[in-house]
Design a protein around this motif. Structure first.
Motif, PDB file in Angstrom:
ATOM      1  N   ASP A 211       0.828  -1.208   0.000  1.00 40.84           N
ATOM      2  CA  ASP A 211       0.000   0.000   0.000  1.00 40.84           C
ATOM      3  C   ASP A 211       0.865   1.261   0.000  1.00 40.84           C
ATOM      4  N   ILE A 212       1.952   1.235   0.773  1.00 43.97           N
ATOM      5  CA  ILE A 212       2.886   2.363   0.759  1.00 43.97           C
ATOM      6  C   ILE A 212       3.504   2.497  -0.630  1.00 43.97           C
ATOM      7  N   GLY A 213       3.841   1.348  -1.222  1.00 43.88           N
ATOM      8  CA  GLY A 213       4.417   1.360  -2.561  1.00 43.88           C
ATOM      9  C   GLY A 213       3.485   1.974  -3.585  1.00 43.88           C
ATOM     10  N   TYR A 214       2.204   1.641  -3.497  1.00 42.83           N
ATOM     11  CA  TYR A 214       1.228   2.193  -4.445  1.00 42.83           C
ATOM     12  C   TYR A 214       1.122   3.708  -4.282  1.00 42.83           C
ATOM     13  N   TYR A 215       1.095   4.167  -3.034  1.00 43.41           N
ATOM     14  CA  TYR A 215       1.062   5.616  -2.792  1.00 43.41           C
ATOM     15  C   TYR A 215       2.276   6.300  -3.418  1.00 43.41           C
ATOM     16  N   LEU A 216       3.461   5.754  -3.206  1.00 42.71           N
ATOM     17  CA  LEU A 216       4.677   6.379  -3.727  1.00 42.71           C
ATOM     18  C   LEU A 216       4.702   6.364  -5.254  1.00 42.71           C
ATOM     19  N   LEU A 217       4.362   5.222  -5.841  1.00 45.51           N
ATOM     20  CA  LEU A 217       4.400   5.100  -7.299  1.00 45.51           C
ATOM     21  C   LEU A 217       3.389   6.016  -7.981  1.00 45.51           C
ATOM     22  N   SER A 218       2.242   6.209  -7.353  1.00 48.10           N
ATOM     23  CA  SER A 218       1.199   7.017  -7.976  1.00 48.10           C
ATOM     24  C   SER A 218       1.353   8.509  -7.706  1.00 48.10           C
ATOM     25  N   SER A 219       2.301   8.881  -6.841  1.00 48.68           N
ATOM     26  CA  SER A 219       2.441  10.299  -6.501  1.00 48.68           C
ATOM     27  C   SER A 219       3.802  10.899  -6.853  1.00 48.68           C
ATOM     28  N   ILE A 220       4.798  10.064  -7.173  1.00 46.26           N
ATOM     29  CA  ILE A 220       6.126  10.577  -7.531  1.00 46.26           C
ATOM     30  C   ILE A 220       6.425  10.188  -8.978  1.00 46.26           C
ATOM     31  N   PRO A 221       6.413  11.132  -9.895  1.00 46.76           N
ATOM     32  CA  PRO A 221       6.652  10.825 -11.315  1.00 46.76           C
ATOM     33  C   PRO A 221       8.017  10.173 -11.535  1.00 46.76           C
ATOM     34  N   GLY A 222       8.021   9.113 -12.330  1.00 46.76           N
ATOM     35  CA  GLY A 222       9.269   8.463 -12.707  1.00 46.76           C
ATOM     36  C   GLY A 222       9.915   7.621 -11.627  1.00 46.76           C
ATOM     37  N   LEU A 223       9.210   7.370 -10.540  1.00 52.22           N
ATOM     38  CA  LEU A 223       9.797   6.609  -9.438  1.00 52.22           C
ATOM     39  C   LEU A 223      10.052   5.160  -9.831  1.00 52.22           C
ATOM     40  N   GLN A 224      11.202   4.640  -9.411  1.00 47.76           N
ATOM     41  CA  GLN A 224      11.521   3.221  -9.527  1.00 47.76           C
ATOM     42  C   GLN A 224      11.470   2.628  -8.121  1.00 47.76           C
ATOM     43  N   LEU A 225      10.522   1.729  -7.900  1.00 51.63           N
ATOM     44  CA  LEU A 225      10.302   1.163  -6.573  1.00 51.63           C
ATOM     45  C   LEU A 225      10.680  -0.312  -6.559  1.00 51.63           C
ATOM     46  N   THR A 226      11.535  -0.687  -5.618  1.00 52.05           N
ATOM     47  CA  THR A 226      11.924  -2.083  -5.443  1.00 52.05           C
ATOM     48  C   THR A 226      11.262  -2.619  -4.182  1.00 52.05           C
ATOM     49  N   LEU A 227      10.459  -3.658  -4.341  1.00 54.95           N
ATOM     50  CA  LEU A 227       9.766  -4.289  -3.217  1.00 54.95           C
ATOM     51  C   LEU A 227      10.459  -5.610  -2.908  1.00 54.95           C
TER      52      LEU A 227
END
Length: 249
Positions: A33-49
């Motif tokens: 859920d935190i990942g979804y918030y970050l990905l949908s609010s920071i343009p161009g973010l690369q998220l590693t889970l």
């Protein structure tokens, strides 16, 4: 006693831009859920889970795809935003994949020895400038990070469920963490639609103390209403009712 100046985070000039590479440790309930918030609010973010179990990563990816589908259906996401979330997510069992992260956020079980083990593994792999935070709801930062070599870049950022929708997030200020890190995190959250609540490093911080009492009061109401009825009324005033949140834990 020194006084820390706390400017409005939306009018401050941070020492670094929004992060482009973030890692989350823990693909259980709140990490995705935190990942979804970050990905949908920071343009161009690369998220590693990162997680130790592949099935947890698979469930997390499925959950994010479900959020995307719901967001598109309700027109809360554009196709471009949906693609940004999809393309920005990487799941892995390998801690070495976090080596280039600018911010590593731990969202594992509330187990102090486990969290210390995770942070030892994180610190061994990331750069000295990487910010490290924990999503713990109750364990003081001074305890969690007591074994880190560099405590000045580590603190607690406690999201409140559901993390992708609820604006509240606690940022814990304690003596070992640099003020610059605290102010940067406050700015990141404010700039991405959250309401950062600066809290002292006390057991259970602020939100958990309020939530626990709220749940106690809700339990008394079960003599007169069902859990779903209580949640339905609560949802008119907050983002989720007490029993809904408890069932997520």
């Amino acid at each position: 006693m020194s006084t820390v100046r706390r400017d409005n985070p939306l009018i401050t000039t941070p020492g670094r831009p929004l992060p482009k590479r973030v890692a989350i440790i823990g693909a259980g309930t709140i990490g995705p859920d935190i990942g979804y918030y970050l990905l949908s609010s920071i343009p161009g973010l690369q998220l590693t889970l990162v997680d130790v179990a592949q099935d947890a990563l698979d469930r997390a990816e499925a959950r994010l795809n479900g959020y995307i589908a719901k967001g598109l259906k309700r027109r809360r996401l554009t196709e471009a935003q949906a693609e940004q979330v999809r393309s920005g997510l990487r799941t892995t069992l390998d801690y070495d994949a976090i080596s280039d992260a600018e911010w590593v956020l731990e969202a594992a079980t509330e187990d102090l020895p486990l969290k210390r083990k995770i942070f030892a593994a994180v610190e061994a792999r990331v750069s000295d400038s990487t910010i490290i935070t924990s999503n713990t709801s109750s364990l003081p930062a001074a305890r969690i990070f007591s074994e880190l070599k560099n405590k000045s870049r580590a603190t607690v950022t406690h999201f409140f469920a559901p993390a992708f929708r609820n604006p509240a997030v606690e940022v814990i200020r304690y003596e070992a963490c640099d003020d610059e890190v605290i102010e940067y995190l406050r700015w990141v959250f404010a700039a991405t639609g959250k309401v950062p609540l600066e809290t002292s490093d006390a057991l259970c911080f602020m939100l958990d103390r309020i939530f626990d009492n709220w749940c106690n009061e809700a339990a008394y109401l079960l003599e007169h209403a069902t859990a779903s009825e209580v949640d339905s009324v609560a949802a008119d005033y907050v983002h989720a009712g007490p029993f809904f949140v408890l069932n997520m834990a």
